[in-house]
Enzyme design. Sequence first.
Site, mmCIF file in Angstrom:
data_model
loop_
_atom_site.group_PDB
_atom_site.id
_atom_site.type_symbol
_atom_site.label_atom_id
_atom_site.label_comp_id
_atom_site.label_asym_id
_atom_site.label_seq_id
_atom_site.Cartn_x
_atom_site.Cartn_y
_atom_site.Cartn_z
ATOM 1 N N CYS A 2 0.836 -1.199 0.000
ATOM 2 C CA CYS A 2 0.000 0.000 0.000
ATOM 3 C C CYS A 2 0.875 1.254 0.000
ATOM 4 C CB CYS A 2 -0.951 0.058 1.186
ATOM 5 S SG CYS A 2 -2.138 -1.281 1.282
ATOM 6 N N ARG A 27 5.868 -0.864 -4.117
ATOM 7 C CA ARG A 27 5.416 -1.419 -2.842
ATOM 8 C C ARG A 27 4.444 -2.581 -3.037
ATOM 9 N NH1 ARG A 27 6.464 2.383 1.312
ATOM 10 N NH2 ARG A 27 4.772 1.611 2.602
ATOM 11 N N TRP A 75 -2.959 -2.884 -1.448
ATOM 12 C CA TRP A 75 -2.629 -4.306 -1.458
ATOM 13 C C TRP A 75 -3.646 -4.980 -0.545
ATOM 14 C CZ3 TRP A 75 -0.813 -8.218 1.863
ATOM 15 C CH2 TRP A 75 -0.180 -9.295 1.239
ATOM 16 N N ASN A 103 -3.374 2.779 4.866
ATOM 17 C CA ASN A 103 -2.450 1.643 4.848
ATOM 18 C C ASN A 103 -2.557 0.932 6.192
ATOM 19 O OD1 ASN A 103 -1.552 2.698 2.447
ATOM 20 N ND2 ASN A 103 0.447 3.338 3.218
ATOM 21 N N GLY A 104 -2.486 -0.403 6.193
ATOM 22 C CA GLY A 104 -2.450 -1.126 7.452
ATOM 23 C C GLY A 104 -3.694 -1.958 7.706
ATOM 24 N N GLU A 490 18.198 -18.257 -0.726
ATOM 25 C CA GLU A 490 17.906 -16.963 -1.343
ATOM 26 C C GLU A 490 17.715 -17.110 -2.855
ATOM 27 O OE1 GLU A 490 17.405 -12.823 -1.955
ATOM 28 O OE2 GLU A 490 17.058 -14.184 -0.263
ATOM 29 N N LYS A 494 14.321 -16.090 -4.955
ATOM 30 C CA LYS A 494 14.296 -15.175 -6.105
ATOM 31 C C LYS A 494 13.567 -15.814 -7.284
ATOM 32 C CE LYS A 494 15.819 -11.764 -4.330
ATOM 33 N NZ LYS A 494 15.093 -12.313 -3.224
ATOM 34 N N GLU A 497 9.830 -15.841 -6.596
ATOM 35 C CA GLU A 497 9.215 -14.517 -6.547
ATOM 36 C C GLU A 497 8.880 -13.973 -7.927
ATOM 37 O OE1 GLU A 497 10.793 -12.011 -2.745
ATOM 38 O OE2 GLU A 497 12.314 -12.547 -4.212
ATOM 39 N N HIS A 513 17.904 -37.762 2.336
ATOM 40 C CA HIS A 513 16.907 -37.886 3.398
ATOM 41 C C HIS A 513 15.520 -37.455 2.931
ATOM 42 C CE1 HIS A 513 19.944 -38.927 6.341
ATOM 43 N NE2 HIS A 513 20.660 -37.874 5.969
ATOM 44 N N LYS A 612 6.425 -4.870 -1.556
ATOM 45 C CA LYS A 612 7.811 -4.583 -1.196
ATOM 46 C C LYS A 612 7.976 -4.351 0.299
ATOM 47 C CE LYS A 612 12.134 -3.658 -2.067
ATOM 48 N NZ LYS A 612 13.032 -4.759 -2.467
#
Length: 617
Positions: A2, A27, A75, A103-104, A490, A494, A497, A513, A612
């Site tokens: 947001c 964002r 968002w 926002n929130g 990481e 990526k 995402e 395993h 973001k």
Amino acid sequence: MCGIVAAVGSNNVIPLLIDGLKKLEYRGYDSTGIGYITALGDVGTERSLERVAQLEAQILAKHLEATVGIAHTRWATHGAPALRNAHPMTSNSEGVSLCLVHNGIIENFEEIKAELLAAGYTFTSDTDTEVMTHLIHQYCVGGLDLYEAVFTATKRLKGLYAIAVMRADEPHRIIGARQGAPMLIGVGERGNYIASDTAALLSETRDVIYLEEGDVVEITVDSHRIRTAAGEFVERTIHTSELSADAVSLGLFDHYMQKETFEQPEVVANTLEMVSGAQSISPQLFGASALELFPKITNILILACGTSYHAGMVARYWLEDVAGIPVNVEIASEYRYRKSVAQSNTLIITISQSGETADTIAALQHAKELHNGLSAVTLSICNAPESALTRQSQLKFLTRAGPEIGVASTKAFTTQLSSLFVLTLVLAKVNGHLSVAQEADYLKQLRHLPAAMQQVLLLEDQIKPWAKAFADKDHALFLGRGIHWPVAMEGALKLKEITYIHAESYAAGELKHGPLALVDEKMPVIAIAPNDGLIEKLKSNLQEVRARSGELYIFADRDTQIETGEGVHVINLPDHAGLLSPILHTLPLQLLSYHTALERGTDVDKPRNLAKSVTVE
């Protein structure tokens, strides 16, 4: 997630609001909208489920102009992405017309909504935002002006929020409030502004005021007022941002992720500037009191989310190996929901790009309560100097990555790693675990690091054919051993995402395993193969993959003696970088994900469902 931008100006603010929304697109959002006071003194709104460019087209077609307006990228939290749930929200009855963006998350919205329904309010959305809008409207109908109505409403709200509100019959001002979500005031020559991020205002001003928790603010064309949660009016310092409009523009690059990947040698050099030119390192790099506090540290707790968590995982190897201090790394969103054992003399490290990550801030607050009276020290490693995280920590180290616009983190990660390595050396020196010769050698390696990173980025043309091979895959497996296992984590993150390929990462020794059952000729397996003490063990793991017809893609140091062959593809990095090797091996994984996303045609900078800056739990 947001974004808010609001303006009261002496000229038409609509172009500024649209430009601000474009700067906030990074964002993450699924709808966008703008509210404004019309020439007739009414509240008007435009909303869209498309990108900001579509909203801009709607507005241009109507030739809208206004000197007061609020704008938002949403968002979805409460309520699916739908036009009825897009912001701004309005409340219009009994002669009072309001418009609000938010926002929130409001945690007690259901309780307040029940009261408002009983009072006769109707709801057209599924959002907690509309509840706030009607609540403020109710106070205005009761006789309060907008400033007092917002201030009074904040006393009822539980949760995290940043809001901007305007009222048709008070067309000269906008009221804002923040609790847990970032918000700042921009002070300009042609007006005053509210935004979630400095970047949204760079076309108009670089002079900003960072708001504190609980602040309620008023902006007019030539003034601003700030009222604390306790009701006192205060003056706060105006800061001149170091950001420039060029810093948040694409320049010659096609995507922000591409730009930010190739900025890494420069921003790592910036992060290490105070270290690379020195003959020795000092605890005071982390704050004036670090010289006194660091010698008392006997254990470390690292709290972070996502990519920052992976940075903490790498740092655990460094801190235990070089500094000899036991380390526990916790996912911030999980840490405060389990009973953990607090230890005395703990260094609590929080890592965040934005410094506004809700889970990390909450985890820090919980850790401080848990370690109260146990001589804990708090340190934030962050890219934002005035963030909530840095303000709540005793010590800080700024990563100097500059603005990171792409949702998939790149330069934030490598600058975090660089900072954590410096911390490792400082604590090792304080503990007597670092000789003068070792210190000089590590400083030499840090000075060389940006140049070594530049050399790795030159491998891009070799990586592009691998991306073509990955483009039609549905799954991928990433392998690493020791300190390179978090780097494999990481790399998998990526790929997930920005390409939407399902990817998992494992410590290579764990293959037998369970994960080995996934391997066949359709499963690409990406391995990180540095020339370290585990290379022979890793080679055995890779043989296990080939024996099951798995296709291997290996990023190897030049002297590992792993050769290209049937089902084995190898790209050699420059010579092994020792303990700094994880930073170098990160870069080709970023490039592989980026070029695979290009081949698949996904939205590189704004991947679906992601944001973001995650300012809600």
